[in-house]
Design an enzyme around this catalytic site. Structure first.
Site, short mmCIF file in Angstrom:
data_model
loop_
_atom_site.label_atom_id
_atom_site.label_comp_id
_atom_site.label_asym_id
_atom_site.label_seq_id
_atom_site.Cartn_x
_atom_site.Cartn_y
_atom_site.Cartn_z
N LYS A 108 48.91 51.43 47.49
CA LYS A 108 49.90 50.60 48.17
C LYS A 108 49.20 49.58 49.07
O LYS A 108 49.58 48.41 49.13
CB LYS A 108 50.86 51.48 48.98
CG LYS A 108 51.84 52.21 48.08
CD LYS A 108 52.57 53.36 48.73
CE LYS A 108 53.35 54.13 47.66
NZ LYS A 108 53.91 55.41 48.11
N GLN A 143 54.76 58.71 53.47
CA GLN A 143 54.39 59.28 52.17
C GLN A 143 54.85 60.74 52.09
O GLN A 143 54.55 61.54 52.96
CB GLN A 143 52.86 59.18 52.00
CG GLN A 143 52.36 59.58 50.63
CD GLN A 143 52.85 58.65 49.51
OE1 GLN A 143 52.81 57.44 49.63
NE2 GLN A 143 53.35 59.25 48.43
N ASP A 151 61.62 52.09 50.90
CA ASP A 151 61.68 53.10 49.83
C ASP A 151 63.11 53.28 49.31
O ASP A 151 63.33 53.85 48.25
CB ASP A 151 61.22 54.46 50.40
CG ASP A 151 59.84 54.86 49.89
OD1 ASP A 151 59.40 54.28 48.87
OD2 ASP A 151 59.23 55.75 50.50
#
Ligand code: NDP
Length: 284
Positions: free
Chosen positions: A53, A97, A120
């Site tokens: 990322k 995460q 997200d």
């Protein structure tokens, strides 16, 4: 192989060029999109995802901020860090995460992220907005699947789509996105009786199960579109999807490979969502 390959790597690369151009335009307006990624603990797979990322941010000209916290970090400390990022104008996207250690409540963490920075697309507000067809951050893997189909010229409206898997991050939201585009959607899961009865009727099958080679040619109607979300290791340790590629690709009309199928789209759509957030911050 008779099926046409849906090349996620190429489609992701094309999308990334478009995103990089938009980033330059935003920079001209004085805004550099910034993504903060919080990594708790030492999970090797998570570290790899986080590195990828960061790399994607750099390649596209965005800022990235990595915050590494020890495995034993108190929940309150993590929540306070998120609040701090919520208030930071240089940060447009916040991603924690997953998975998190057991002592941390994942729901509480997701709900602490500002819905305006939830790139997200996991916050209940964004899920609700997606369900009601409003402007929202769409979850990256489901969104990536829709872009793959669109870029391949596959029409969704009126199609019967069978989703195998109903997780909150893939199965459920991807079904909703298909419904939003006027498909007829069937969800299957571990309690579904006679799975093949359902999948054989599908114009489009999405496999998001997490079991190597689970979907075989028997599950598929001739000419169907097969989207393989699975990222698994087979007995030989080789990366593979949920679909038995060799035989299904002889029967399907279109198929995504693993790797280079859905996978590259997930980070690409994360970058897109971060760009979108930065662009929308101009109007807030
Ligand atoms: P989950 O484990 O959260 O969900 C799996 C789903 O499969 C569940 O809904 C489960 O049903 C269903 N299932 C399990 N066994 C069967 C069965 N025998 N018949 C029918 N359905 C079954 O997985 P995720 O959704 O998180 O991930 C699925 C796969 O996608 C994994 O391989 C994962 O690594 C991969 N993945 C890939 C991404 C990418 O970027 N390409 C991103 C995210 C995930 P039930 O609900 O009843 O338990």
């Amino acid at each position: 192989m008779t099926a046409q390959l849906i090349n996620g790597k190429d489609i992701a690369a094309k999308k990334r060029v478009e995103i990089a151009k938009e980033v330059q335009i935003l920079k001209g307006n004085g805004i550099t999109p910034g993504l903060a990624v919080i990594l708790v603990g030492n999970n090797d797979a998570s570290k790899t995802y986080v590195r990828n990322k960061e790399k994607a941010c750099q390649e596209l000209g965005m800022n990235s901020l990595l915050i590494e916290l020890a495995n034993g970090v108190p929940e309150q400390e993590l929540l306070a860090k998120i609040e701090e990022l919520n208030d930071d104008p240089a940060i447009h996207g916040i991603l924690v995460q997953l998975p998190l250690p057991d002592h941390i409540d994942e729901r509480k963490v997701i709900e602490t992220i500002s819905p305006l920075k939830d790139v997200d697309g996991f916050h209940p507000i964004n899920i609700g907005r997606m369900m009601t067809g409003q402007n929202a951050f769409l979850p990256c893997t489901p969104y990536g699947i829709m872009v793959l189909l669109d870029e391949t010229g596959i029409t969704v409206e009126g199609k019967h789509v069978v989703i195998v898997g109903r997780s909150n991050i893939v199965g459920k939201p991807v079904g909703q996105l298909f419904l939003n585009q006027n498909a007829t959607v069937t969800y299957c899961h571990s309690k579904t009786k006679d799975l093949k009865l359902h999948t054989r009727q599908a114009d489009i099958v999405v496999a998001a199960v997490g079991i190597p080679n689970f979907i075989t040619a028997d599950h598929i109607k001739e000419g169907a579109v097969v989207i393989d979300v699975g990222i698994n290791r087979n007995e030989a340790g080789k990366l593979c999807g949920d679909v038995k590629f060799d035989e299904v690709s002889e029967k399907a009309g279109f198929i995504t490979p693993v790797p280079k199928g859905v996978g590259p789209m997930t980070i690409t759509m994360l970058m897109y969502n971060t760009l979108k957030s930065a662009a929308e911050s101009l109007n807030q």
